[in-house]
Design a protein around this motif. Sequence first.
Motif, PDB file in Angstrom:
ATOM      1  N   TRP A  34       0.834  -1.207   0.000  1.00 60.46           N
ATOM      2  CA  TRP A  34       0.000   0.000   0.000  1.00 60.46           C
ATOM      3  C   TRP A  34       0.867   1.255   0.000  1.00 60.46           C
ATOM      4  CZ3 TRP A  34      -4.655   0.842  -1.576  1.00 60.46           C
ATOM      5  CH2 TRP A  34      -5.556  -0.223  -1.609  1.00 60.46           C
ATOM      6  N   THR A  35       1.995   1.217   0.690  1.00 56.98           N
ATOM      7  CA  THR A  35       2.917   2.361   0.649  1.00 56.98           C
ATOM      8  C   THR A  35       3.432   2.558  -0.773  1.00 56.98           C
ATOM      9  OG1 THR A  35       3.582   1.952   2.944  1.00 56.98           O
ATOM     10  CG2 THR A  35       5.048   3.321   1.612  1.00 56.98           C
ATOM     11  N   LEU A  36       3.849   1.476  -1.417  1.00 50.33           N
ATOM     12  CA  LEU A  36       4.300   1.558  -2.805  1.00 50.33           C
ATOM     13  C   LEU A  36       3.177   2.052  -3.708  1.00 50.33           C
ATOM     14  CD1 LEU A  36       6.280   1.091  -5.147  1.00 50.33           C
ATOM     15  CD2 LEU A  36       5.594  -1.332  -5.124  1.00 50.33           C
ATOM     16  N   ASN A  37       1.970   1.571  -3.489  1.00 47.97           N
ATOM     17  CA  ASN A  37       0.825   1.942  -4.320  1.00 47.97           C
ATOM     18  C   ASN A  37       0.583   3.457  -4.314  1.00 47.97           C
ATOM     19  OD1 ASN A  37      -1.598   1.004  -5.897  1.00 47.97           O
ATOM     20  ND2 ASN A  37      -2.632   2.078  -4.225  1.00 47.97           N
ATOM     21  N   ARG A  38       0.886   4.122  -3.196  1.00 50.26           N
ATOM     22  CA  ARG A  38       0.725   5.585  -3.145  1.00 50.26           C
ATOM     23  C   ARG A  38       1.743   6.287  -4.044  1.00 50.26           C
ATOM     24  NH1 ARG A  38      -0.487   4.411   2.228  1.00 50.26           N
ATOM     25  NH2 ARG A  38       1.606   4.889   2.970  1.00 50.26           N
ATOM     26  N   GLN A  39       2.891   5.641  -4.293  1.00 55.07           N
ATOM     27  CA  GLN A  39       3.927   6.232  -5.144  1.00 55.07           C
ATOM     28  C   GLN A  39       3.808   5.801  -6.605  1.00 55.07           C
ATOM     29  OE1 GLN A  39       7.813   5.339  -3.588  1.00 55.07           O
ATOM     30  NE2 GLN A  39       7.273   6.034  -1.539  1.00 55.07           N
ATOM     31  N   ASP A  40       3.408   4.543  -6.812  1.00 55.98           N
ATOM     32  CA  ASP A  40       3.371   3.976  -8.159  1.00 55.98           C
ATOM     33  C   ASP A  40       2.261   2.912  -8.147  1.00 55.98           C
ATOM     34  OD1 ASP A  40       4.316   3.653 -10.839  1.00 55.98           O
ATOM     35  OD2 ASP A  40       5.441   1.880 -10.216  1.00 55.98           O
ATOM     36  N   GLU A  41       1.143   3.237  -8.754  1.00 59.61           N
ATOM     37  CA  GLU A  41      -0.056   2.401  -8.628  1.00 59.61           C
ATOM     38  C   GLU A  41       0.182   0.944  -9.034  1.00 59.61           C
ATOM     39  OE1 GLU A  41      -4.803   2.520  -9.701  1.00 59.61           O
ATOM     40  OE2 GLU A  41      -3.441   3.936 -10.667  1.00 59.61           O
ATOM     41  N   LEU A  42      -0.297   0.063  -8.156  1.00 55.22           N
ATOM     42  CA  LEU A  42      -0.222  -1.379  -8.391  1.00 55.22           C
ATOM     43  C   LEU A  42      -1.558  -1.890  -8.909  1.00 55.22           C
ATOM     44  CD1 LEU A  42       1.593  -2.360  -5.090  1.00 55.22           C
ATOM     45  CD2 LEU A  42       2.545  -2.564  -7.394  1.00 55.22           C
ATOM     46  N   PRO A  43      -1.556  -3.025  -9.597  1.00 54.98           N
ATOM     47  CA  PRO A  43      -2.830  -3.619 -10.001  1.00 54.98           C
ATOM     48  C   PRO A  43      -3.682  -3.942  -8.767  1.00 54.98           C
ATOM     49  CG  PRO A  43      -1.013  -4.618 -11.218  1.00 54.98           C
ATOM     50  CD  PRO A  43      -0.407  -3.764 -10.137  1.00 54.98           C
ATOM     51  N   GLY A  44      -4.956  -3.607  -8.834  1.00 52.97           N
ATOM     52  CA  GLY A  44      -5.861  -3.838  -7.710  1.00 52.97           C
ATOM     53  C   GLY A  44      -5.932  -5.291  -7.290  1.00 52.97           C
ATOM     54  N   GLU A  45      -5.793  -6.203  -8.243  1.00 50.31           N
ATOM     55  CA  GLU A  45      -5.866  -7.627  -7.909  1.00 50.31           C
ATOM     56  C   GLU A  45      -4.757  -8.024  -6.946  1.00 50.31           C
ATOM     57  OE1 GLU A  45      -7.178 -11.636  -7.820  1.00 50.31           O
ATOM     58  OE2 GLU A  45      -8.171  -9.737  -8.202  1.00 50.31           O
ATOM     59  N   ILE A  46      -3.585  -7.421  -7.068  1.00 49.70           N
ATOM     60  CA  ILE A  46      -2.482  -7.726  -6.152  1.00 49.70           C
ATOM     61  C   ILE A  46      -2.846  -7.302  -4.735  1.00 49.70           C
ATOM     62  CG2 ILE A  46      -0.133  -7.028  -5.504  1.00 49.70           C
ATOM     63  CD1 ILE A  46       0.597  -7.112  -8.470  1.00 49.70           C
ATOM     64  N   LEU A  47      -3.378  -6.099  -4.584  1.00 47.82           N
ATOM     65  CA  LEU A  47      -3.712  -5.585  -3.259  1.00 47.82           C
ATOM     66  C   LEU A  47      -4.843  -6.393  -2.619  1.00 47.82           C
ATOM     67  CD1 LEU A  47      -3.463  -1.830  -4.193  1.00 47.82           C
ATOM     68  CD2 LEU A  47      -1.809  -3.141  -2.840  1.00 47.82           C
ATOM     69  N   ARG A  48      -5.846  -6.750  -3.408  1.00 45.40           N
ATOM     70  CA  ARG A  48      -6.943  -7.571  -2.873  1.00 45.40           C
ATOM     71  C   ARG A  48      -6.446  -8.962  -2.485  1.00 45.40           C
ATOM     72  NH1 ARG A  48      -9.379  -4.775  -7.053  1.00 45.40           N
ATOM     73  NH2 ARG A  48      -9.043  -6.476  -8.529  1.00 45.40           N
ATOM     74  N   PHE A  49      -5.622  -9.554  -3.346  1.00 51.81           N
ATOM     75  CA  PHE A  49      -5.082 -10.885  -3.097  1.00 51.81           C
ATOM     76  C   PHE A  49      -4.307 -10.926  -1.785  1.00 51.81           C
ATOM     77  CE2 PHE A  49      -1.269 -13.685  -3.872  1.00 51.81           C
ATOM     78  CZ  PHE A  49      -1.915 -14.902  -3.692  1.00 51.81           C
ATOM     79  N   MET A  50      -3.454  -9.935  -1.550  1.00 52.14           N
ATOM     80  CA  MET A  50      -2.653  -9.937  -0.334  1.00 52.14           C
ATOM     81  C   MET A  50      -3.526  -9.813   0.906  1.00 52.14           C
ATOM     82  SD  MET A  50       0.302 -10.664  -1.214  1.00 52.14           S
ATOM     83  CE  MET A  50       0.943 -10.531   0.436  1.00 52.14           C
TER      84      MET A  50
END
Length: 191
Positions: free
Chosen positions: A139-155
């Motif tokens: 989530w910290t990385l996502n604020r700097q460089d957006e990650l695919p939503g599926e990765i965040l939900r999966f984790m």
Amino acid sequence: MSKIYTKGGDKGRTGIHGGTRVEKDDIRIEANGCLDELNAVLGIVRSLLPPHHEFQDTLHTIQRELMVVMSHVATPAAIRHENPNQIPDDMTIRCEQEIERLKELLRDNDYFVLPGGTLPSAQLQFARTVARRAERRLWTLNRQDELPGEILRFMNRLSDLLFVMARYEMQQQNLPEERWQAFAYKRKSKT
């Protein structure tokens, strides 16, 4: 792998997908380090379980998916479309389905437990905590460089799945869990 060591990181920088070099404590490297640690802990769990244990296939699949996730975390969003590793679009759904299946088999699940019990259960609980740390770093990385939503939900679901697996392992061994206390929100709703 032609060389195990390259000396390229001796000055505190490392390469990411696309050729850019970043500091070794960059959030992208930190997040991937957590994912790598999680994958290693899952390998320990698998080594502790019999070869035909019902969790073997699930954990093997998760380990392979974590490798794909790591490749996408190592790739900046601007060039992520070049990554040849496809993120499975059903990772989260499969975690949810397995959680629901195992929850149906658990006898009692309205209390907090102290991690421990059998070695596989304790390692699954440890994997859960590493998954939560990885999720926070993502989530910290996502604020700097957006990650695919599926990765965040999966984790998020993966840590829940590991918790349920740890509890189920204890039940399968007919061992009592060390209860801490009942969930406060469930106590309040019953009054």
